[in-house]
Scaffold this motif. Structure first.
Motif, PDB file in Angstrom:
ATOM      1  N   LEU A  57      11.313 -51.052 -75.355  1.00  0.00           N
ATOM      2  CA  LEU A  57      12.228 -52.043 -75.908  1.00  0.00           C
ATOM      3  C   LEU A  57      13.261 -51.328 -76.767  1.00  0.00           C
ATOM      4  CD1 LEU A  57      12.272 -55.107 -75.813  1.00  0.00           C
ATOM      5  CD2 LEU A  57      10.730 -55.138 -77.758  1.00  0.00           C
ATOM      6  N   THR A  58      14.521 -51.414 -76.369  1.00  0.00           N
ATOM      7  CA  THR A  58      15.560 -50.769 -77.169  1.00  0.00           C
ATOM      8  C   THR A  58      16.566 -51.813 -77.628  1.00  0.00           C
ATOM      9  OG1 THR A  58      17.187 -50.287 -75.441  1.00  0.00           O
ATOM     10  CG2 THR A  58      15.375 -48.754 -75.653  1.00  0.00           C
ATOM     11  N   GLY A  59      17.439 -51.406 -78.536  1.00  0.00           N
ATOM     12  CA  GLY A  59      18.447 -52.319 -79.053  1.00  0.00           C
ATOM     13  C   GLY A  59      18.736 -51.970 -80.493  1.00  0.00           C
ATOM     14  N   LYS A 114      15.259 -57.450 -81.293  1.00  0.00           N
ATOM     15  CA  LYS A 114      14.133 -56.745 -80.684  1.00  0.00           C
ATOM     16  C   LYS A 114      12.791 -57.257 -81.189  1.00  0.00           C
ATOM     17  CE  LYS A 114      15.243 -52.753 -81.921  1.00  0.00           C
ATOM     18  NZ  LYS A 114      15.198 -51.400 -82.450  1.00  0.00           N
ATOM     19  N   GLU A 153       8.521 -50.017 -79.087  1.00  0.00           N
ATOM     20  CA  GLU A 153       9.764 -50.476 -79.704  1.00  0.00           C
ATOM     21  C   GLU A 153      10.427 -49.271 -80.347  1.00  0.00           C
ATOM     22  OE1 GLU A 153       9.376 -52.997 -83.133  1.00  0.00           O
ATOM     23  OE2 GLU A 153      11.415 -53.769 -82.939  1.00  0.00           O
ATOM     24  N   THR A 163      16.659 -53.804 -72.952  1.00  0.00           N
ATOM     25  CA  THR A 163      17.587 -53.598 -74.053  1.00  0.00           C
ATOM     26  C   THR A 163      18.104 -54.940 -74.554  1.00  0.00           C
ATOM     27  OG1 THR A 163      18.229 -51.420 -73.263  1.00  0.00           O
ATOM     28  CG2 THR A 163      19.793 -52.529 -74.702  1.00  0.00           C
TER      29      THR A 163
END
Lengths: 348, 449
Positions: free
Chosen positions: B12-14, B20, B96, B127
């Protein structure tokens, strides 16, 4: 370099079993007490189980509830240190299993606990934090933070120093100074350290599928590359001549006599059905090498006579630890499903 | 010991504040009955019991050999290595990353480390993008661009804070950078779980089903027309245009319709990768394979005789659209094509991060393909973030599916082609990609039929 060649299925007489136990959980560490009277086994679920030499259960301690990761006996056998998936190390009474001390080792998991082999020092590695304690629980020293998580701590056999490994460096420390005695900088991730018994060399197994090798005094180094996988298994023989390495399905043994190991071809011991090695241990004084593989087999070799396979045993699931009793008369092997077997190899 | 199935891992990116943690909490609450282990690199507020949350400090390990593709996340190897030993196995692992993380080392960890590769499978990179605030980052942050470019799924989150026009514009911008990702517009990160989890390891087929547009074929020609030509000589007449030369191919076709045209498209593609034969004005063009490079230098009308000793239907493929040169075929009078087709022109992207999709029918020569890919990844690996594709390898009745992260490549035979026409679709996402070179290079790997 290391090449995994499929050979005919190896055969050898079975190792004679002294006793056996099933702990029902992945055994992460096996350690004999210095007087060889007790065998401690740490499980990933937390409990640490201690047997006597004959296989009688002495006691069980809870270890670290979310998982035990490391284990070390004090030189006198009267204390047992553990670290795990929480920021404290614990010291237990070696005879009864009573909890003696809780040590605040840092903020992360305590992946390393290491008592010095003769005196009363305990080094703990917790994330990037290295601390030195007395077995009685007093904090002696907090070293400056390492550049990254400490992946191994090993006392030098003469025990003037210990070495710590992390990403980017191997460093040696004295108990009485914050600054490292020597820092071997190297851009790569070191996973495991092995001092030669004579204290002259320190070898490391690395994430980038290599073995690195330093001459302690001169700081000169050598690198052995070409392993198929990261190297987490290293063991020196008593004479400091042979270094056995994993990172492959074949045991690779380097001969460090003469000008070696630079430019030499290693001895290759092929007995694990093309499955990765998971554990290696030379005897403390004798010539035998035990290896354990993911296929569940323990092999006993005599590398000085090249590929001579002496004995074999099957544990049924991936071997996780092999450990010789300090007197070399018993060999403990443990597996991922929790089987522990103690062998009494007849040959001397 | 039986080999356990691989445990899926979602990354999980962002950026910080994109949503997130909201998404993570949603995943943890909605996935009842599943044991999920979460590795957090950022202090988040995960409010769900019964799940294992491990806070880790991001540790990026470069290797001594200096290869950026071997850069991995040491913290993940250590922590996941321990978690995998446990008896109470996990059904799923979520990682994460910090807002400023480069997704490559995370993804590469699951390819490079033997233990991780054996036990875990990277299922997808998700993302989360803050629809209101991402603009500034897309312009000036390498990390934001990389997070968008690496994604398998992109959530355009906080849509309540942006106008529909802003969202359309943003979506177009993101599509240009990464047309292969599945994109969802969300508020409070509300999305169906099966849209983001268990994607099945970068399953391209699924990506294609969702968004077939991204691989709309690109051809080395912009136009083709089928003409009914009587036996004898005709004229291809061109006026002044923007280019000093143009490649054309003239091929006989079985029928003067779209079916006839499509049947020779592959042959045309192959011909366009041939060496060019220079043709000066006044020199004749003959039907058949062979790439003719019309010399269009100098002012004024240029005429090229088309020699067709046998009458019938012929397809003329032109590198540029004929309108650019007011090109026309004359017999005794001006001839109109019976059918004509404009092909998607090669795009020019200004953006630093872009994608190149290639779709061509036909079979690939495995040796040529391996050679090309090896060279490409060795030279351009650092700039190629992601690559995915379905290929038809000559001599194999199965589809070959692959995906990669930088230089790392993971491919395997998939199901049988069956009645489906054999074709190749692949996409590259990366920085400073040379569309023409990639397309041409790939076409050179086609096997001669």
């Amino acid at each position: 370099m290391p090449r995994a060649a499929l050979s005919a299925s190896p055969s050898a007489p079975p190792l004679s079993v002294g006793w056996s136990a099933d702990l029902g959980d992945h055994v992460v560490r096996a350690a004999w007490s210095p007087d060889a009277s007790r065998l401690a086994l740490a499980t990933i679920g937390g409990p640490v189980i201690v047997f006597d030499r004959g296989g009688r259960l002495l006691y069980e301690v809870p270890g670290h509830p979310s998982g035990t990761l490391s284990l070390s006996w004090r030189a006198d056998g009267r204390a047992l240190a553990t670290g795990g998936q929480e920021p404290v190390a614990r010291i237990w009474d070696g005879a009864s299993g009573a909890l003696l001390h809780e040590l605040e080792a840092g903020r992360h998991w305590v992946e390393q606990v290491a008592f010095s082999p003769r005196r009363d020092f305990l080094a703990t590695g917790c994330g990037r934090l290295l601390k030195l304690w007395r077995g009685g629980g007093e904090l002696l020293r907090t070293y400056p933070e390492h550049p990254s998580t400490i992946t191994d701590i090993q006392w030098q056999p003469g025990e003037l120093f210990f070495a710590s490994a992390s990403y980017g460096q191997l460093a040696t420390f004295r108990p009485d100074a914050n600054e490292p005695v020597k820092r071997f900088a190297w851009k790569g991730s070191i996973l495991t350290i092995a001092w030669s018994p004579d204290g002259n060399y320190v070898a490391t197994g690395n994430q980038d599928a290599s073995v690195h090798f330093w001459y302690r005094k001169s700081g000169k180094d050598l690198e052995m590359t070409g392993y198929p996988a990261k190297v987490r298994e290293l063991s020196w023989d008593a004479s400091s001549r042979y270094l056995a390495t994993g990172g492959s399905a074949v045991v690779i043994v380097w001969d460090c006599s003469g000008k070696g190991p630079a430019g030499t071809r290693p001895i290759q011991l092929d007995g694990h059905e093309n499955k990765p090695l998971r554990a290696l241990a030379f005897q403390h004084k004798g010539p035998f090498l035990a290896s354990g593989g993911q296929e569940g087999r323990v092999c006993l070799w005599r590398p000085s006579q090249h590929d001579r396979l002496v004995r074999m045993a099957e544990l049924g699931s991936s071997i996780t630890q092999v450990a010789w009793a300090p007197d070399d008369r018993s060999l403990a092997a443990a597996s991922a499903s929790g089987v522990v077997r103690v062998f009494s190899p007849a040959e001397k | 010991m039986t080999t356990p199935d691989k445990i899926p891992v979602t990354v999980l990116t962002g950026f910080l504040g994109s949503g997130k943690t909201t998404l993570l909490n949603r995943i943890l609450t909605e996935q009842h009955g599943k044991r999920i282990a979460v590795i957090e690199n950022e202090f988040g507020e995960i409010g769900v019991d019964h799940q294992l949350v491990v806070n880790a400090e991001e540790e990026i390990f470069e290797m001594n050999n200096g290869c950026i593709c071997c850069t991995v996340r040491g913290d993940l190897i250590r922590i996941l290595g321990s978690l995998m030993k446990r008896r109470d196995r996990f059904d799923y692992i979520m990682i994460e990353t910090t807002g400023l993380a480069d997704p490559a080392p995370v993804a590469q960890t699951f390819f490079v480390d033997d233990e991780m590769r054996e036990r875990l499978a990277l299922d997808g990179i998700v993302t989360v993008v803050d629809a209101k605030h991402i603009w500034q980052h897309l312009d000036d942050s390498t990390e934001a661009k990389e997070q968008v470019a690496f994604a398998d799924v992109i959530l355009l989150n906080k849509i309540d804070l942006a106008t529909p026009a802003e969202l359309d514009k943003l979506e177009a911008r993101i599509r240009q950078m990464n047309p292969a990702a599945r994109l969802f517009r969300t508020r409070d990160a509300v999305v169906e779980m099966d849209q983001i989890l268990n994607l099945g390891g970068f399953n391209l087929q699924r990506a294609l089903q969702v968004d077939p547009m991204f691989l709309e074929p690109e051809y080395p020609f912009e136009w083709a027309g089928v003409y009914e030509l009587a036996p004898g000589s005709h004229q291809l007449v061109l006026q002044d245009g923007p280019d000093p030369a143009m490649n054309v191919v003239l091929l006989p076709v079985k029928s003067a319709d779209y079916g006839g045209l499509e049947a020779v498209q592959l042959e045309a593609v192959l011909s366009f990768s041939d060496e060019e034969i220079p043709v000066a004005p006044g020199s004749a063009l003959r039907p058949g394979p062979g790439l003719c490079r019309l010399d269009l230098q100098g002012k004024g009308e240029k005429r090229f005789p088309l020699e067709t000793p046998v009458g019938g239907a012929y397809a003329l493929f032109t590198e540029h659209h004929p309108d650019e040169f007011q090109a026309a075929v004359h017999g005794s009078a001006l001839l109109e094509p019976v059918v004509a087709k404009a092909y998607k022109p090669d795009h020019e992207h200004d953006s630093e991060v872009s994608s190149v999709g290639i779709a061509v029918p036909g079979d690939l020569d495995e040796k040529k393909l391996n050679h090309w890919l090896r060279d490409l990844l060795m030279n351009k690996g650092p700039d190629i973030f992601r690559m995915k594709g379905v290929l038809a390898i000559q001599g194999d009745s199965r589809r070959f599916v692959f995906q990669g992260v930088h230089m790392l490549f993971d491919g395997r035979p998939d199901r049988e082609w069956g009645n489906e026409p054999r074709h190749n679709s692949l996409i590259f996402i990366g920085r400073n990609l040379d569309r023409a070179a990639l397309t041409e290079g790939f076409q050179q790997c086609l096997a001669r039929p």
